[in-house]
Design an enzyme around this catalytic site. Structure first.
Site, mmCIF file in Angstrom:
data_model
loop_
_atom_site.group_PDB
_atom_site.id
_atom_site.type_symbol
_atom_site.label_atom_id
_atom_site.label_comp_id
_atom_site.label_asym_id
_atom_site.label_seq_id
_atom_site.Cartn_x
_atom_site.Cartn_y
_atom_site.Cartn_z
ATOM 1 C CD GLU A 47 71.022 28.698 15.402
ATOM 2 O OE1 GLU A 47 71.588 29.089 16.634
ATOM 3 O OE2 GLU A 47 70.967 29.501 14.583
ATOM 4 C CD GLU B 180 74.273 34.489 14.775
ATOM 5 O OE1 GLU B 180 73.708 34.118 13.989
ATOM 6 O OE2 GLU B 180 74.438 33.852 16.105
#
Length: 260
Positions: A240, A143
């Site tokens: 998240e 990521e």
């Protein structure tokens, strides 16, 4: 299709980690993710998942002190062996827990003159991880993290993730697209998702700029969730964020978007 996971590292922190599995289930989640599960024994996590009939979708390869201000493991040339040991640790957990994806955090480079060397090390380590997790049928993702929160992060935009994919070309390597991080970088998240969902293995979200629940910032989640829901994306979407109120109360968005 929208399938949401609760990230137990950031949600339900009113409780100890072992108690968050039940809290997630009670709030309507069928799946969870954990940034770094290694503080719990793999057998304990397996039992907690089974007790609540939950799937563990994702966890990260250990990144050493990255979250405490360090460079991490995945790109540091002198720490190749440490990264491989972290992959072996993740494999041991994955054999029991069978996640859909495992994430590698690229990390930071504090010496700009060594950036090319760090980048080459990252590519090498991503190939190693992608091949290792492919043996278990698990996708490897990596990521981009915004450089406001983590200065020096060596992959901090969607374009840089695409460039890494192009350079590596491994069939088991995908992007993890974090709406919060890319919003912080000023990216057109909806446009990126429309164009590249076939190369994304996992999605995470929080509102921006504060990283709270949807509705606390400037992100238009209706547009973004509609893009995902109306696409061929078969992965999960991970909540998240850092709740600004009690986690259970912060989940009003789930009533609107969860698949019934």
């Amino acid at each position: 299709m929208l399938r949401f996971t609760a990230n137990l590292s950031l949600l339900f922190t009113e409780r100890p980690l072992p108690e968050r599995f039940q809290a997630a289930k009670q709030c309507g989640f069928d799946a969870v993710e954990i940034q770094f599960p290694y503080s719990l024994r793999v057998e304990q996590i397996g039992d907690l998942l089974a007790q609540q009939d939950l799937k563990l979708v994702l966890f990260n390869v250990d990144a050493d002190t990255l979250l405490q201000g360090g460079e991490g493991l995945a790109a540091v040339p002198e720490r190749r062996d440490d990264f491989k040991a972290a992959v072996e640790q993740a494999l041991a957990y994955a054999e029991r827990l069978k996640p859909s994806v495992i994430n590698v955090l690229p990390g930071r480079c504090f010496n700009p003159r060594r950036l090319a060397e760090y980048h080459a090390t990252l590519l090498e380590n991503l190939v190693y991880a992608a091949a290792a997790f492919a043996e278990l049928g698990i996708k490897t993702v990596f990521e981009a993290v915004n450089s406001h929160d983590m200065p020096g992060f060596i992959v901090d935009t969607g374009d840089k993730m695409l460039d890494v994919l192009k350079q590596i070309g491994h069939p088991n390597l995908f992007m993890q697209y974090d709406i919060y991080h890319m919003s912080r970088m000023g990216e057109d998240c909806a446009g990126f998702l429309r164009q590249h969902l076939d190369r994304i293995g996992h999605i995470q979200f929080a509102d921006s700029p504060g990283r709270g629940q949807p509705g606390t910032g400037a992100v238009d989640f209706k547009i973004l969730f509609d893009v995902i829901a109306n696409s061929d994306y078969q992965g999960w979407v991970g909540a998240e964020y850092r709740p600004t109120i009690e986690t259970a109360v912060s989940l009003e968005w789930l009533k609107t978007y969860a698949v019934k």
